[in-house]
Write a protein that holds these residues in place. Structure first.
Motif, mmCIF file in Angstrom:
data_model
loop_
_atom_site.group_PDB
_atom_site.id
_atom_site.type_symbol
_atom_site.label_atom_id
_atom_site.label_comp_id
_atom_site.label_asym_id
_atom_site.label_seq_id
_atom_site.Cartn_x
_atom_site.Cartn_y
_atom_site.Cartn_z
ATOM 1 N N GLY A 217 0.733 -1.490 -0.540
ATOM 2 C CA GLY A 217 0.020 -0.186 0.425
ATOM 3 C C GLY A 217 0.734 0.952 -0.132
ATOM 4 O O GLY A 217 -0.215 2.168 -0.293
ATOM 5 N N ILE A 218 2.175 1.262 0.190
ATOM 6 C CA ILE A 218 2.526 2.622 0.026
ATOM 7 C C ILE A 218 3.764 3.005 -1.477
ATOM 8 O O ILE A 218 4.209 1.450 -1.917
ATOM 9 C CB ILE A 218 4.061 2.427 1.229
ATOM 10 C CG1 ILE A 218 4.023 1.754 2.702
ATOM 11 C CG2 ILE A 218 5.100 3.432 1.076
ATOM 12 C CD1 ILE A 218 3.013 2.530 2.887
ATOM 13 N N VAL A 219 3.450 3.727 -1.847
ATOM 14 C CA VAL A 219 4.179 3.695 -2.797
ATOM 15 C C VAL A 219 5.891 3.939 -3.298
ATOM 16 O O VAL A 219 6.357 4.033 -2.120
ATOM 17 C CB VAL A 219 3.876 5.314 -3.264
ATOM 18 C CG1 VAL A 219 4.547 6.245 -4.956
ATOM 19 C CG2 VAL A 219 2.151 6.009 -3.302
ATOM 20 N N ALA A 220 5.802 2.996 -4.483
ATOM 21 C CA ALA A 220 7.400 3.092 -4.422
ATOM 22 C C ALA A 220 8.151 4.606 -5.049
ATOM 23 O O ALA A 220 8.023 4.333 -6.751
ATOM 24 C CB ALA A 220 7.322 1.241 -5.631
ATOM 25 N N SER A 221 8.525 4.800 -4.528
ATOM 26 C CA SER A 221 9.745 5.870 -4.874
ATOM 27 C C SER A 221 10.582 6.106 -4.285
ATOM 28 O O SER A 221 10.750 6.001 -2.758
ATOM 29 C CB SER A 221 8.246 7.656 -4.940
ATOM 30 O OG SER A 221 8.276 7.089 -3.480
ATOM 31 N N ASN A 227 11.590 9.254 2.701
ATOM 32 C CA ASN A 227 10.596 9.650 4.559
ATOM 33 C C ASN A 227 10.700 8.473 5.284
ATOM 34 O O ASN A 227 10.105 8.930 6.915
ATOM 35 C CB ASN A 227 9.175 10.194 4.507
ATOM 36 C CG ASN A 227 8.503 9.077 3.353
ATOM 37 O OD1 ASN A 227 8.565 7.911 3.351
ATOM 38 N ND2 ASN A 227 7.611 10.226 2.853
ATOM 39 N N GLY A 228 10.936 7.057 4.837
ATOM 40 C CA GLY A 228 11.214 6.046 5.686
ATOM 41 C C GLY A 228 9.631 5.476 5.765
ATOM 42 O O GLY A 228 10.209 4.630 6.463
ATOM 43 N N THR A 229 9.228 4.971 4.758
ATOM 44 C CA THR A 229 7.411 5.107 5.072
ATOM 45 C C THR A 229 7.897 3.433 3.928
ATOM 46 O O THR A 229 6.825 2.748 4.289
ATOM 47 C CB THR A 229 6.829 5.690 3.868
ATOM 48 O OG1 THR A 229 6.904 6.394 3.208
ATOM 49 C CG2 THR A 229 6.812 6.575 5.841
ATOM 50 N N TYR A 230 8.242 3.310 3.229
ATOM 51 C CA TYR A 230 8.635 2.376 2.270
ATOM 52 C C TYR A 230 9.068 1.066 2.814
ATOM 53 O O TYR A 230 10.221 1.034 3.505
ATOM 54 C CB TYR A 230 9.599 2.624 0.965
ATOM 55 C CG TYR A 230 9.392 1.690 -0.279
ATOM 56 C CD1 TYR A 230 8.138 1.406 -0.762
ATOM 57 C CD2 TYR A 230 10.165 1.074 -0.246
ATOM 58 C CE1 TYR A 230 8.189 0.234 -2.066
ATOM 59 C CE2 TYR A 230 10.420 0.065 -1.547
ATOM 60 C CZ TYR A 230 9.249 -0.241 -2.108
ATOM 61 O OH TYR A 230 8.811 -1.245 -3.229
ATOM 62 N N PRO A 231 8.709 -0.356 3.336
ATOM 63 C CA PRO A 231 8.871 -1.305 3.562
ATOM 64 C C PRO A 231 9.908 -1.866 2.711
ATOM 65 O O PRO A 231 10.054 -2.826 3.535
ATOM 66 C CB PRO A 231 7.188 -1.916 3.392
ATOM 67 C CG PRO A 231 6.814 -1.899 2.295
ATOM 68 C CD PRO A 231 6.861 -0.205 1.629
ATOM 69 N N LEU A 232 10.900 -1.510 1.914
ATOM 70 C CA LEU A 232 11.914 -2.461 1.238
ATOM 71 C C LEU A 232 12.972 -1.657 0.692
ATOM 72 O O LEU A 232 12.883 -1.609 -0.039
ATOM 73 C CB LEU A 232 11.005 -3.168 0.364
ATOM 74 C CG LEU A 232 12.758 -4.337 -0.107
ATOM 75 C CD1 LEU A 232 12.190 -5.245 0.998
ATOM 76 C CD2 LEU A 232 10.833 -5.529 -0.996
ATOM 77 N N SER A 233 13.259 -1.145 2.036
ATOM 78 C CA SER A 233 14.271 0.077 1.614
ATOM 79 C C SER A 233 15.414 -0.742 2.389
ATOM 80 O O SER A 233 15.677 -1.578 2.805
ATOM 81 C CB SER A 233 14.750 1.392 2.722
ATOM 82 O OG SER A 233 13.113 2.087 2.337
ATOM 83 N N ARG A 234 16.626 -0.539 1.529
ATOM 84 C CA ARG A 234 18.009 -0.590 1.814
ATOM 85 C C ARG A 234 19.024 0.146 2.539
ATOM 86 O O ARG A 234 18.995 1.450 1.756
ATOM 87 C CB ARG A 234 18.285 -1.802 1.005
ATOM 88 C CG ARG A 234 18.031 -0.751 -0.304
ATOM 89 C CD ARG A 234 18.535 -2.404 -1.555
ATOM 90 N NE ARG A 234 18.693 -1.469 -2.948
ATOM 91 C CZ ARG A 234 19.363 -2.683 -4.223
ATOM 92 N NH1 ARG A 234 20.023 -3.763 -3.749
ATOM 93 N NH2 ARG A 234 19.178 -2.317 -5.265
ATOM 94 N N GLU A 235 20.520 -0.193 2.580
ATOM 95 C CA GLU A 235 22.254 0.978 2.682
ATOM 96 C C GLU A 235 22.576 0.104 1.335
ATOM 97 O O GLU A 235 22.444 -0.759 0.837
ATOM 98 C CB GLU A 235 22.219 0.365 4.108
ATOM 99 C CG GLU A 235 21.705 0.969 5.085
ATOM 100 C CD GLU A 235 22.823 -0.441 6.300
ATOM 101 O OE1 GLU A 235 23.811 -0.841 6.368
ATOM 102 O OE2 GLU A 235 21.994 0.111 7.928
ATOM 103 N N LEU A 236 22.996 1.225 0.423
ATOM 104 C CA LEU A 236 24.254 1.227 -0.045
ATOM 105 C C LEU A 236 25.324 1.703 0.211
ATOM 106 O O LEU A 236 25.634 2.706 1.190
ATOM 107 C CB LEU A 236 23.815 2.063 -1.317
ATOM 108 C CG LEU A 236 22.605 2.261 -1.950
ATOM 109 C CD1 LEU A 236 22.505 2.740 -3.303
ATOM 110 C CD2 LEU A 236 22.131 0.597 -2.538
ATOM 111 N N ASN A 237 26.156 -0.048 0.473
ATOM 112 C CA ASN A 237 27.306 0.525 1.346
ATOM 113 C C ASN A 237 28.969 0.233 0.460
ATOM 114 O O ASN A 237 28.859 -0.601 -0.372
ATOM 115 C CB ASN A 237 27.386 -0.814 2.606
ATOM 116 C CG ASN A 237 26.312 -1.254 3.493
ATOM 117 O OD1 ASN A 237 26.612 1.346 4.179
ATOM 118 N ND2 ASN A 237 25.636 -1.406 3.718
ATOM 119 N N LEU A 238 29.795 0.611 0.999
ATOM 120 C CA LEU A 238 31.222 0.366 0.235
ATOM 121 C C LEU A 238 31.960 -0.851 2.016
ATOM 122 O O LEU A 238 31.554 0.139 2.760
ATOM 123 C CB LEU A 238 31.873 1.151 0.588
ATOM 124 C CG LEU A 238 31.585 2.677 -0.844
ATOM 125 C CD1 LEU A 238 32.322 3.993 -1.355
ATOM 126 C CD2 LEU A 238 30.960 2.191 -2.527
#
Length: 275
Positions: A217-221, A227-238
């Motif tokens: 139900g959360i817009v993928a953007s 804003n921290g609402t998207y359920p499938l976020s991730r870090e990009l790491n070196l």
């Protein structure tokens, strides 16, 4: 007198050779980054700007997936690994430095009338229980399931979020990097895949015929990742094998400064602020 001239000549030759040697050393600095295809385009831009500030340095970026980034770093065959996920409990031997945030989103062709899929529908599509778009309110067309190859962090995150095992997935096409996934969906109106939100939003806004579907139900953007609402976020790491030193440390520090936020945003990722 002749002896003195010979000594002076020898001294001059020695100084020239030392100078040439020093120049060779100064122009031979090279940084190698391997791993995540999600991070790679950003790393290339970071490398170009870093090179402009340090003309004697060359930055070489190679893809192959986050697993390659981890493996190459542990083996010491790369200076920096690129890993587009949080570190695992068995990877504490490595140092991770977050440079941006991203998300993983479901994509379909822009002509597909579907605007939303439930969590269960996505699971059923990927496990072969739903095989026709008509079953979820779309056209009467067979669904082409696009899955990611082993070793890709996008696959790991997708499986984790939907609580699936890769052996349960019934793909028609298996792809590697994000661009392969996007090109596959743009070339097939009946395909479904999942890729970096940053990569998908960038290409969608540059006339590629794809669209991101909401997740839970959360817009993928990029905005919902920000804003921290998207359920499938991730870090990009070196990542590095140990505390980085000298040139490696300098590059990582540079990649985490505000002076590269424009490059991060240009790739449709979310910059982070490091105190």
């Amino acid at each position: 007198m002749r002896c003195l001239r010979q000594l002076v000549w020898i001294a001059i030759v020695t100084l020239v050779l030392v100078g040439l040697s020093a120049t060779a050393i100064a122009t031979s600095h090279k940084l190698v980054l391997t791993g995540s295809s999600t991070i790679a385009p950003l790393a290339v831009e970071l490398g170009r700007r870093f090179e402009s500030l340090h003309p004697s340095v060359r930055v070489d970026v190679q893809t192959g997936g986050s697993s390659r980034g981890i493996s190459d770093t542990r083996k010491g065959i790369t200076d920096i690994g690129m890993v587009s996920r949080a570190m695992k409990s068995d990877e504490q031997d490595l140092q991770a430095f977050t440079i941006a945030l991203d998300g993983v989103g479901i994509i379909v062709h822009a002509s597909n009338p579907i605007t939303n899929l439930t969590r269960q529908q996505i699971i059923d599509i990927y496990t072969g229980k739903i095989t026709n778009w008509q079953e979820v309110g779309g056209k009467d067309a067979r669904i082409t399931v696009v899955n990611k190859a082993e070793g890709r962090s996008t696959l790991e995150l997708f499986l984790s979020h939907f609580e699936l095992k890769n052996s349960a997935i019934k793909p028609h096409i298996v792809i590697g990097d994000n661009q392969q996934g996007i090109k596959t969906v743009t070339g097939n109106p009946h395909a479904i895949g999942y890729v970096s939100i940053g990569a998908a939003e960038y290409d969608a806004q540059h006339n590629m015929p794809i669209k991101l579907l909401p997740l839970d139900g959360i817009v993928a953007s990029v905005a919902s990742v920000r804003n921290g609402t998207y359920p499938l976020s991730r870090e990009l790491n070196l990542v590095t094998r140990k505390t980085p030193k000298e040139l490696t440390k300098q590059f990582i520090k540079f990649a985490r400064t505000e002076q590269v936020h424009d490059l991060v945003e240009a790739q449709y990722f979310v910059p982070i602020s490091i105190d």
